[in-house]
Design a protein around this motif. Sequence first.
Motif, PDB file in Angstrom:
ATOM      1  N   MET A  30       0.831  -1.198   0.000  1.00 19.31           N
ATOM      2  CA  MET A  30       0.000   0.000   0.000  1.00 19.31           C
ATOM      3  C   MET A  30       0.864   1.247   0.000  1.00 19.31           C
ATOM      4  N   THR A  31       0.321   2.330  -0.517  1.00 14.37           N
ATOM      5  CA  THR A  31       1.018   3.612  -0.513  1.00 14.37           C
ATOM      6  C   THR A  31       0.733   4.337   0.800  1.00 14.37           C
ATOM      7  N   ILE A  32       1.760   4.961   1.350  1.00 12.46           N
ATOM      8  CA  ILE A  32       1.640   5.652   2.627  1.00 12.46           C
ATOM      9  C   ILE A  32       1.822   7.148   2.430  1.00 12.46           C
ATOM     10  N   SER A  33       0.964   7.920   3.079  1.00 16.66           N
ATOM     11  CA  SER A  33       1.148   9.367   3.193  1.00 16.66           C
ATOM     12  C   SER A  33       1.411   9.651   4.665  1.00 16.66           C
ATOM     13  N   TYR A  34       2.641  10.006   4.979  1.00 17.64           N
ATOM     14  CA  TYR A  34       3.099  10.122   6.371  1.00 17.64           C
ATOM     15  C   TYR A  34       3.350  11.583   6.724  1.00 17.64           C
ATOM     16  N   MET A  35       2.795  12.006   7.843  1.00 18.78           N
ATOM     17  CA  MET A  35       3.060  13.336   8.376  1.00 18.78           C
ATOM     18  C   MET A  35       3.618  13.182   9.786  1.00 18.78           C
ATOM     19  N   GLY A  36       4.830  13.670   9.993  1.00 20.25           N
ATOM     20  CA  GLY A  36       5.437  13.638  11.304  1.00 20.25           C
ATOM     21  C   GLY A  36       5.381  15.012  11.946  1.00 20.25           C
ATOM     22  N   ILE A  37       4.994  15.032  13.217  1.00 19.67           N
ATOM     23  CA  ILE A  37       4.955  16.290  13.973  1.00 19.67           C
ATOM     24  C   ILE A  37       6.021  16.245  15.053  1.00 19.67           C
ATOM     25  N   ASP A  38       6.909  17.219  15.033  1.00 14.43           N
ATOM     26  CA  ASP A  38       7.918  17.323  16.089  1.00 14.43           C
ATOM     27  C   ASP A  38       8.439  18.759  16.116  1.00 14.43           C
ATOM     28  N   ARG A  39       8.607  19.285  17.315  1.00 19.75           N
ATOM     29  CA  ARG A  39       9.049  20.671  17.467  1.00 19.75           C
ATOM     30  C   ARG A  39      10.541  20.797  17.737  1.00 19.75           C
ATOM     31  N   ASN A  40      11.214  19.681  17.935  1.00 21.70           N
ATOM     32  CA  ASN A  40      12.641  19.730  18.276  1.00 21.70           C
ATOM     33  C   ASN A  40      13.475  19.726  17.001  1.00 21.70           C
ATOM     34  N   PRO A  41      14.237  20.795  16.722  1.00 21.53           N
ATOM     35  CA  PRO A  41      15.017  20.862  15.478  1.00 21.53           C
ATOM     36  C   PRO A  41      16.183  19.879  15.431  1.00 21.53           C
ATOM     37  N   ILE A  42      16.458  19.193  16.542  1.00 20.20           N
ATOM     38  CA  ILE A  42      17.552  18.229  16.545  1.00 20.20           C
ATOM     39  C   ILE A  42      17.324  17.120  15.525  1.00 20.20           C
ATOM     40  N   TRP A  43      16.056  16.877  15.156  1.00 22.16           N
ATOM     41  CA  TRP A  43      15.727  15.797  14.232  1.00 22.16           C
ATOM     42  C   TRP A  43      15.684  16.237  12.774  1.00 22.16           C
ATOM     43  N   ASN A  44      15.919  17.517  12.492  1.00 25.99           N
ATOM     44  CA  ASN A  44      15.746  18.024  11.131  1.00 25.99           C
ATOM     45  C   ASN A  44      16.584  17.295  10.099  1.00 25.99           C
ATOM     46  N   GLU A  45      17.836  16.998  10.440  1.00 24.54           N
ATOM     47  CA  GLU A  45      18.718  16.363   9.465  1.00 24.54           C
ATOM     48  C   GLU A  45      18.217  14.981   9.057  1.00 24.54           C
ATOM     49  N   ILE A  46      17.836  14.169  10.033  1.00 27.96           N
ATOM     50  CA  ILE A  46      17.375  12.821   9.688  1.00 27.96           C
ATOM     51  C   ILE A  46      15.985  12.879   9.054  1.00 27.96           C
ATOM     52  N   GLN A  47      15.176  13.862   9.414  1.00 24.35           N
ATOM     53  CA  GLN A  47      13.883  14.007   8.755  1.00 24.35           C
ATOM     54  C   GLN A  47      14.056  14.383   7.287  1.00 24.35           C
ATOM     55  N   ASN A  48      15.011  15.247   6.994  1.00 18.59           N
ATOM     56  CA  ASN A  48      15.306  15.575   5.594  1.00 18.59           C
ATOM     57  C   ASN A  48      15.828  14.353   4.851  1.00 18.59           C
ATOM     58  N   PHE A  49      16.621  13.536   5.547  1.00 16.48           N
ATOM     59  CA  PHE A  49      17.078  12.275   4.946  1.00 16.48           C
ATOM     60  C   PHE A  49      15.889  11.395   4.591  1.00 16.48           C
ATOM     61  N   ASN A  50      14.910  11.301   5.509  1.00 15.94           N
ATOM     62  CA  ASN A  50      13.727  10.476   5.251  1.00 15.94           C
ATOM     63  C   ASN A  50      12.945  10.990   4.042  1.00 15.94           C
ATOM     64  N   ILE A  51      12.797  12.304   3.934  1.00 18.00           N
ATOM     65  CA  ILE A  51      12.091  12.879   2.786  1.00 18.00           C
ATOM     66  C   ILE A  51      12.804  12.512   1.490  1.00 18.00           C
ATOM     67  N   ASP A  52      14.128  12.661   1.477  1.00 16.11           N
ATOM     68  CA  ASP A  52      14.909  12.324   0.281  1.00 16.11           C
ATOM     69  C   ASP A  52      14.849  10.830  -0.008  1.00 16.11           C
ATOM     70  N   ARG A  53      14.877  10.031   1.034  1.00 13.48           N
ATOM     71  CA  ARG A  53      14.884   8.561   0.882  1.00 13.48           C
ATOM     72  C   ARG A  53      13.641   8.072   0.153  1.00 13.48           C
ATOM     73  N   PHE A  54      12.503   8.709   0.403  1.00 13.48           N
ATOM     74  CA  PHE A  54      11.242   8.244  -0.177  1.00 13.48           C
ATOM     75  C   PHE A  54      10.779   9.084  -1.363  1.00 13.48           C
ATOM     76  N   GLU A  55      11.617  10.033  -1.798  1.00 13.23           N
ATOM     77  CA  GLU A  55      11.202  10.949  -2.858  1.00 13.23           C
ATOM     78  C   GLU A  55      10.889  10.234  -4.166  1.00 13.23           C
ATOM     79  N   GLN A  56      11.640   9.198  -4.479  1.00  8.82           N
ATOM     80  CA  GLN A  56      11.447   8.472  -5.732  1.00  8.82           C
ATOM     81  C   GLN A  56      10.540   7.257  -5.573  1.00  8.82           C
ATOM     82  N   THR A  57       9.760   7.214  -4.519  1.00  9.75           N
ATOM     83  CA  THR A  57       8.826   6.110  -4.266  1.00  9.75           C
ATOM     84  C   THR A  57       7.402   6.635  -4.322  1.00  9.75           C
TER      85      THR A  57
END
Length: 202
Positions: A30-57
């Motif tokens: 199945m196709t997933i539409s995922y929205m993550g909510i977090d206010r701590n900027p410490i996770w920004n780098e890995i969240q950007n990695f996740n966005i890039d990781r799934f960009e071509q999917t």
Amino acid sequence: MDRTRPVYILSVGCGPSTELYGAVQALNDMTISYMGIDRNPIWNEIQNFNIDRFEQTPHIVQYTSEDFFSFIKDRWADILILNYFFSDLIKFSPDITDDFINRLADLINNGIFKWVVINDIPLFYKDGTGYICMEHLAQKLSPAIKVARRHFATPNDFQPIYGTKLPCNLSIPIVEQNVQTFNPFESKGSIQLIIKVNHSQK
């Protein structure tokens, strides 16, 4: 679940979004539409990695730092995930915990989510634990809503048995050599509260 559209997943306090990868594996057809909510900027780098990781999917991965209750207003989700959220909430923001639980219970009782998956630390003190928050939430739900409790690790002599025992081996073994220096967990030891809400199809 309607397979002609994406599965909408909302994760609150998502951090690095480990549950995103579990959802992709569990819902592999199945196709997933995922929205993550977090206010701590410490996770920004890995969240950007996740966005890039799934960009071509086919999957859609997004993040926001918006307040959860402001975000969910006039929205809904198939699955709400609170992964180690409650133990952090009650530790760092105890003054707002009861209000959060009451407002979340109202959303669940009003059918805003089809499923709610809560995963947290197996600490069973009377105060200050995710377990207490999970049970307070469960007590506020409509009797028509189904609730299941699950645990992975075998409890010691001083711990209660929290629902059904599931295998503790990792669904996705951690084999990458560059993370071994961090001593990643080799098994699951959390407790879970799974809430199934019966309401009309979105």
